[in-house]
Design a protein around this motif. Structure first.
Motif, PDB file in Angstrom:
ATOM      1  N   ARG A 189       0.887  -1.194   0.100  1.00 49.62           N
ATOM      2  CA  ARG A 189      -0.188   0.054  -0.097  1.00 49.62           C
ATOM      3  C   ARG A 189       0.812   1.295   0.061  1.00 49.62           C
ATOM      4  NH1 ARG A 189      -2.730  -1.408   3.968  1.00 49.62           N
ATOM      5  NH2 ARG A 189      -1.781  -0.236   5.540  1.00 49.62           N
ATOM      6  N   VAL A 190       2.142   1.191   0.855  1.00 45.39           N
ATOM      7  CA  VAL A 190       2.857   2.273   0.643  1.00 45.39           C
ATOM      8  C   VAL A 190       3.554   2.555  -0.624  1.00 45.39           C
ATOM      9  CG1 VAL A 190       5.092   3.035   1.644  1.00 45.39           C
ATOM     10  CG2 VAL A 190       3.472   1.950   3.032  1.00 45.39           C
ATOM     11  N   ILE A 191       3.666   1.415  -1.422  1.00 44.34           N
ATOM     12  CA  ILE A 191       4.407   1.635  -2.828  1.00 44.34           C
ATOM     13  C   ILE A 191       3.361   2.484  -3.522  1.00 44.34           C
ATOM     14  CG2 ILE A 191       4.632   0.357  -4.828  1.00 44.34           C
ATOM     15  CD1 ILE A 191       5.838  -1.911  -3.176  1.00 44.34           C
ATOM     16  N   ALA A 192       2.221   2.249  -3.383  1.00 44.14           N
ATOM     17  CA  ALA A 192       1.132   2.924  -4.525  1.00 44.14           C
ATOM     18  C   ALA A 192       0.811   4.419  -4.007  1.00 44.14           C
ATOM     19  CB  ALA A 192      -0.267   2.231  -4.275  1.00 44.14           C
ATOM     20  N   ARG A 193       0.843   4.457  -2.703  1.00 42.51           N
ATOM     21  CA  ARG A 193       0.705   5.986  -2.306  1.00 42.51           C
ATOM     22  C   ARG A 193       2.041   6.983  -2.557  1.00 42.51           C
ATOM     23  NH1 ARG A 193      -1.752   4.751   3.840  1.00 42.51           N
ATOM     24  NH2 ARG A 193      -3.588   4.095   2.995  1.00 42.51           N
ATOM     25  N   THR A 194       3.198   6.556  -2.337  1.00 45.72           N
ATOM     26  CA  THR A 194       4.533   7.261  -2.695  1.00 45.72           C
ATOM     27  C   THR A 194       4.770   7.103  -4.026  1.00 45.72           C
ATOM     28  OG1 THR A 194       5.650   5.165  -2.343  1.00 45.72           O
ATOM     29  CG2 THR A 194       5.283   6.640  -0.224  1.00 45.72           C
ATOM     30  N   ALA A 195       4.448   6.311  -4.773  1.00 43.30           N
ATOM     31  CA  ALA A 195       4.432   6.593  -6.277  1.00 43.30           C
ATOM     32  C   ALA A 195       3.457   7.779  -6.701  1.00 43.30           C
ATOM     33  CB  ALA A 195       3.782   5.424  -7.114  1.00 43.30           C
ATOM     34  N   THR A 216       7.450  18.632 -20.592  1.00 44.21           N
ATOM     35  CA  THR A 216       8.036  17.312 -20.351  1.00 44.21           C
ATOM     36  C   THR A 216       7.807  16.685 -18.877  1.00 44.21           C
ATOM     37  OG1 THR A 216       9.597  17.550 -22.168  1.00 44.21           O
ATOM     38  CG2 THR A 216       9.865  15.719 -20.608  1.00 44.21           C
ATOM     39  N   LEU A 217       8.269  17.405 -17.999  1.00 40.63           N
ATOM     40  CA  LEU A 217       7.946  16.787 -16.782  1.00 40.63           C
ATOM     41  C   LEU A 217       6.435  16.766 -16.508  1.00 40.63           C
ATOM     42  CD1 LEU A 217      10.969  18.264 -14.545  1.00 40.63           C
ATOM     43  CD2 LEU A 217      10.710  16.471 -15.723  1.00 40.63           C
ATOM     44  N   LEU A 218       5.590  17.612 -16.693  1.00 42.04           N
ATOM     45  CA  LEU A 218       4.239  17.486 -16.309  1.00 42.04           C
ATOM     46  C   LEU A 218       3.720  16.306 -17.063  1.00 42.04           C
ATOM     47  CD1 LEU A 218       1.579  19.053 -15.656  1.00 42.04           C
ATOM     48  CD2 LEU A 218       1.423  20.050 -17.962  1.00 42.04           C
ATOM     49  N   TRP A 219       3.982  15.776 -18.043  1.00 40.52           N
ATOM     50  CA  TRP A 219       3.542  14.623 -18.844  1.00 40.52           C
ATOM     51  C   TRP A 219       4.032  13.259 -17.794  1.00 40.52           C
ATOM     52  CZ3 TRP A 219      -0.641  14.064 -21.606  1.00 40.52           C
ATOM     53  CH2 TRP A 219      -1.030  15.137 -22.381  1.00 40.52           C
ATOM     54  N   GLY A 220       5.339  13.506 -17.472  1.00 41.74           N
ATOM     55  CA  GLY A 220       5.997  12.385 -16.857  1.00 41.74           C
ATOM     56  C   GLY A 220       5.242  12.390 -15.521  1.00 41.74           C
ATOM     57  N   GLY A 221       5.089  13.259 -14.826  1.00 42.36           N
ATOM     58  CA  GLY A 221       4.313  13.339 -13.353  1.00 42.36           C
ATOM     59  C   GLY A 221       3.095  12.702 -13.558  1.00 42.36           C
ATOM     60  N   SER A 222       2.244  13.040 -14.494  1.00 40.19           N
ATOM     61  CA  SER A 222       0.844  12.622 -14.830  1.00 40.19           C
ATOM     62  C   SER A 222       0.940  11.022 -14.981  1.00 40.19           C
ATOM     63  CB  SER A 222       0.232  13.274 -15.919  1.00 40.19           C
ATOM     64  OG  SER A 222       0.271  14.714 -15.776  1.00 40.19           O
ATOM     65  N   LEU A 223       1.881  10.525 -15.802  1.00 38.15           N
ATOM     66  CA  LEU A 223       2.209   9.217 -16.173  1.00 38.15           C
ATOM     67  C   LEU A 223       2.326   8.327 -14.932  1.00 38.15           C
ATOM     68  CD1 LEU A 223       2.395   6.867 -18.273  1.00 38.15           C
ATOM     69  CD2 LEU A 223       4.760   7.544 -18.401  1.00 38.15           C
ATOM     70  N   CYS A 224       3.156   9.168 -13.940  1.00 34.57           N
ATOM     71  CA  CYS A 224       3.321   8.219 -12.436  1.00 34.57           C
ATOM     72  C   CYS A 224       2.110   7.958 -11.820  1.00 34.57           C
ATOM     73  CB  CYS A 224       4.364   9.134 -11.843  1.00 34.57           C
ATOM     74  SG  CYS A 224       5.844   8.944 -12.364  1.00 34.57           S
ATOM     75  N   ILE A 225       1.252   9.013 -11.671  1.00 38.50           N
ATOM     76  CA  ILE A 225      -0.112   9.079 -11.071  1.00 38.50           C
ATOM     77  C   ILE A 225      -0.851   7.929 -11.505  1.00 38.50           C
ATOM     78  CG2 ILE A 225      -2.056  10.389 -10.518  1.00 38.50           C
ATOM     79  CD1 ILE A 225      -0.482  12.975  -9.866  1.00 38.50           C
ATOM     80  N   ILE A 226      -1.112   7.997 -12.973  1.00 37.55           N
ATOM     81  CA  ILE A 226      -1.867   7.011 -13.611  1.00 37.55           C
ATOM     82  C   ILE A 226      -1.350   5.518 -13.163  1.00 37.55           C
ATOM     83  CG2 ILE A 226      -2.494   5.761 -15.817  1.00 37.55           C
ATOM     84  CD1 ILE A 226      -2.432   8.879 -16.730  1.00 37.55           C
ATOM     85  N   ALA A 227       0.039   5.377 -13.251  1.00 36.53           N
ATOM     86  CA  ALA A 227       0.651   3.991 -12.894  1.00 36.53           C
ATOM     87  C   ALA A 227       0.334   3.702 -11.535  1.00 36.53           C
ATOM     88  CB  ALA A 227       2.017   3.946 -13.233  1.00 36.53           C
ATOM     89  N   ALA A 228       0.366   4.536 -10.481  1.00 33.93           N
ATOM     90  CA  ALA A 228      -0.008   4.319  -9.252  1.00 33.93           C
ATOM     91  C   ALA A 228      -1.554   3.951  -9.037  1.00 33.93           C
ATOM     92  CB  ALA A 228       0.361   5.842  -8.311  1.00 33.93           C
ATOM     93  N   ILE A 229      -2.391   4.528  -9.718  1.00 33.21           N
ATOM     94  CA  ILE A 229      -3.918   4.308  -9.435  1.00 33.21           C
ATOM     95  C   ILE A 229      -3.753   2.771 -10.113  1.00 33.21           C
ATOM     96  CG2 ILE A 229      -5.924   4.568 -10.285  1.00 33.21           C
ATOM     97  CD1 ILE A 229      -5.334   7.749 -10.350  1.00 33.21           C
ATOM     98  N   VAL A 230      -3.243   2.322 -11.238  1.00 36.00           N
ATOM     99  CA  VAL A 230      -3.363   1.048 -11.618  1.00 36.00           C
ATOM    100  C   VAL A 230      -3.015  -0.066 -10.814  1.00 36.00           C
ATOM    101  CG1 VAL A 230      -2.344  -0.597 -13.434  1.00 36.00           C
ATOM    102  CG2 VAL A 230      -3.386   1.987 -14.095  1.00 36.00           C
ATOM    103  N   PHE A 231      -1.860   0.394  -9.938  1.00 39.39           N
ATOM    104  CA  PHE A 231      -1.020  -0.677  -9.116  1.00 39.39           C
ATOM    105  C   PHE A 231      -1.869  -0.690  -7.917  1.00 39.39           C
ATOM    106  CE2 PHE A 231       1.448  -1.402  -5.462  1.00 39.39           C
ATOM    107  CZ  PHE A 231       2.365  -2.607  -5.841  1.00 39.39           C
ATOM    108  N   ALA A 232      -2.528   0.334  -7.445  1.00 42.08           N
ATOM    109  CA  ALA A 232      -3.361   0.261  -5.959  1.00 42.08           C
ATOM    110  C   ALA A 232      -4.547  -0.577  -6.304  1.00 42.08           C
ATOM    111  CB  ALA A 232      -3.754   1.826  -5.882  1.00 42.08           C
ATOM    112  N   LEU A 233      -5.222  -0.615  -7.618  1.00 37.76           N
ATOM    113  CA  LEU A 233      -6.232  -1.422  -7.899  1.00 37.76           C
ATOM    114  C   LEU A 233      -6.088  -2.929  -7.869  1.00 37.76           C
ATOM    115  CD1 LEU A 233      -7.862   0.721 -11.054  1.00 37.76           C
ATOM    116  CD2 LEU A 233      -8.718   0.581  -8.519  1.00 37.76           C
ATOM    117  N   GLN A 234      -4.685  -3.173  -8.185  1.00 38.93           N
ATOM    118  CA  GLN A 234      -4.364  -4.780  -8.106  1.00 38.93           C
ATOM    119  C   GLN A 234      -3.881  -5.061  -6.682  1.00 38.93           C
ATOM    120  OE1 GLN A 234      -2.310  -5.887 -11.979  1.00 38.93           O
ATOM    121  NE2 GLN A 234      -1.642  -3.545 -11.990  1.00 38.93           N
TER     122      GLN A 234
END
Length: 433
Positions: free
Chosen positions: A302-308, A392-410
């Motif tokens: 759970r910590v992994i998802a939140r900190t990502a 570039t960093l704006l898109w990168g940060g957004s990608l991290c949040i999406i990946a964190a949500i996908v991980f949290a769902l699993q």
């Protein structure tokens, strides 16, 4: 109902818990030697980035240098993992650390003779990348060899992260001052000398007699395929590595573009770059100490998802500000998120992995953690030249949040896989039927 305070009490102990792995003599030697050497490593890394950008004023070249320093990790780390499972890890580290010292020495000689050029830096970065491709997974797997009590393994991994990030905090700060006073060459020289501490610590270690694996003579490719199949088919390992890959690529881009932000956005110099890197390093150090204080691995998924998600949010905010007073604290929070996510991933992987596949799984961790970072550096350099470093960093940060949500769902599925392993290892009590 369990309160937040109660949850903290069950997972954390007193300050002695933070440093409990240091009671092992071999690990104390390793910790001392690496603590010195890593300061030099971060000084050199910061000095190389500053020298390239200051001399050539080219964000794309920054990306190329970052790519060159780590692409070998992506290509060679899996083979290094097989070697780590087949050969004496202590002897391998003596070789890799000696070669890293040689690289820093050559960089210093070229600088003081005024013959250092971009192509020199790229070639030497490639060379160091090859060395690190073997050094990092071997060093990760070697941690378990230095710890006599496996209950202290997660603490040792967290202390490794705290060591890296204390150096990440101290190194750039000292490096920025030394560059302003004496030039980049001082950083190269001190880094070369710092490896002496590592080599001495490795020589002084007293390790059990090493026994060759019964599978020592098997084909490297056969064992490599076996490792890939194991990691790909075991859902928790596969999922953790996928999220780590995304975070690593974005972090690589942030690091590659940091000199641009220091000079062009915040209108600073090498000391400004040192402040920015140190802020991120301080956040990461706090994160590592936070992990070292945990009693066990429970709740880390759970910590992994939140900190990502925290890291992604920090990158987004950093990309939108032009004020150094905002950028520094934001990098502190993003550094915390990045390190806790990456170190937590390491801890879970080392806890659940089968012993005879430890080196290979840690090589895949190295691929995700370090090997994909150069692609992030290169891609960010290309993208920044087209849409700007901030976007570039704006898109990168957004990608991290999406990946964190996908991980949290699993997370429920991940827990269903690792719970039986935790019970088997005594981390969780066996349920009463």
């Amino acid at each position: 109902m369990k309160t937040f305070g109660n949850d903290i009490q069950t997972k954390y102990m007193n300050i002695k818990t933070v440093f409990r792995a240091l009671r092992h003599q071999n690990y104390r030697l390793f910790f001392a030697g690496q603590s010195i050497s890593l300061v030099g490593t971060w000084m050199q890394q910061m000095a190389v980035s500053w020298w390239v950008f200051y001399k050539y004023q080219d964000v794309f070249l920054l990306g190329v240098v970052g790519f060159s320093s780590q692409i070998a990790t992506f290509l060679l780390a899996p083979f290094a993992g097989v070697i780590a499972d087949r050969h004496h890890r202590h002897h391998l580290l003596l070789i890799t650390q000696s070669l890293a010292m040689l690289q820093a020495g050559i960089l210093f000689v070229l600088y003081v003779t005024n013959t250092l050029a971009a192509w020199n830096v790229i070639l030497l970065s490639l060379f160091l990348g090859v060395v690190n491709a073997f050094d990092i997974p071997v060093r990760q797997a070697f941690t378990v060899d230095m710890i006599n009590d496996r209950e202290d393994l997660s603490n040792a991994i967290a202390l490794n992260s705290s060591m890296v990030n204390a150096a990440r905090l101290i190194g750039p700060s000292i490096g920025g001052i030394l560059i302003a006073l004496f030039g980049e060459g001082t950083c190269f020289l001190l880094n070369a000398l710092s490896y002496v501490a590592v080599l001495i610590s490795l020589v002084l270690m007293k390790l059990p007699r090493w026994e060759k694996s019964s599978r020592h003579n098997e084909s490297v490719m056969l064992q490599l395929r076996e490792g890939f199949a194991y990691a790909a088919n075991f859902m928790p390992i596969r999922t953790i590595l996928m999220l780590l890959s995304v975070i690593s690529m974005v972090a690589g881009g942030v690091q590659a573009l940091m000199p641009f932000f220091a000079k062009e956005i915040f209108h600073g110099d090498s000391k400004t770059l040192g402040y920015l890197m140190s802020a991120s390093g301080l956040g990461a150090l706090i994160g590592a100490i936070f992990l070292a204080g945990r009693k066990n691995v429970l709740g880390l998924s759970r910590v992994i998802a939140r900190t990502a998600a925290l890291f992604g949010a920090g990158v987004i905010i950093f990309s939108r500000t032009s004020f150094l007073t905002v950028g520094i604290p934001v990098l502190l929070f993003s550094g915390f998120g990045m390190m806790v996510q990456m170190a937590s991933s390491n801890i879970i992987l080392q806890t659940i992995v089968e012993e005879d596949k430890r080196g290979r799984v840690m090589s895949f961790y190295t691929m995700a953690f370090m090997g994909l970072s150069p692609f992030g550096s290169l891609f960010s350099g290309v993208l920044a030249a087209r849409i700007g470093a901030d976007n570039t960093l704006l898109w990168g940060g957004s990608l991290c949040i999406i990946a964190a949500i996908v991980f949290a769902l699993q997370l429920p599925t991940i827990r269903s896989f690792i719970r039986p392993l935790y019970i088997k290892k005594g981390i969780l009590a066996e349920p009463i039927h």
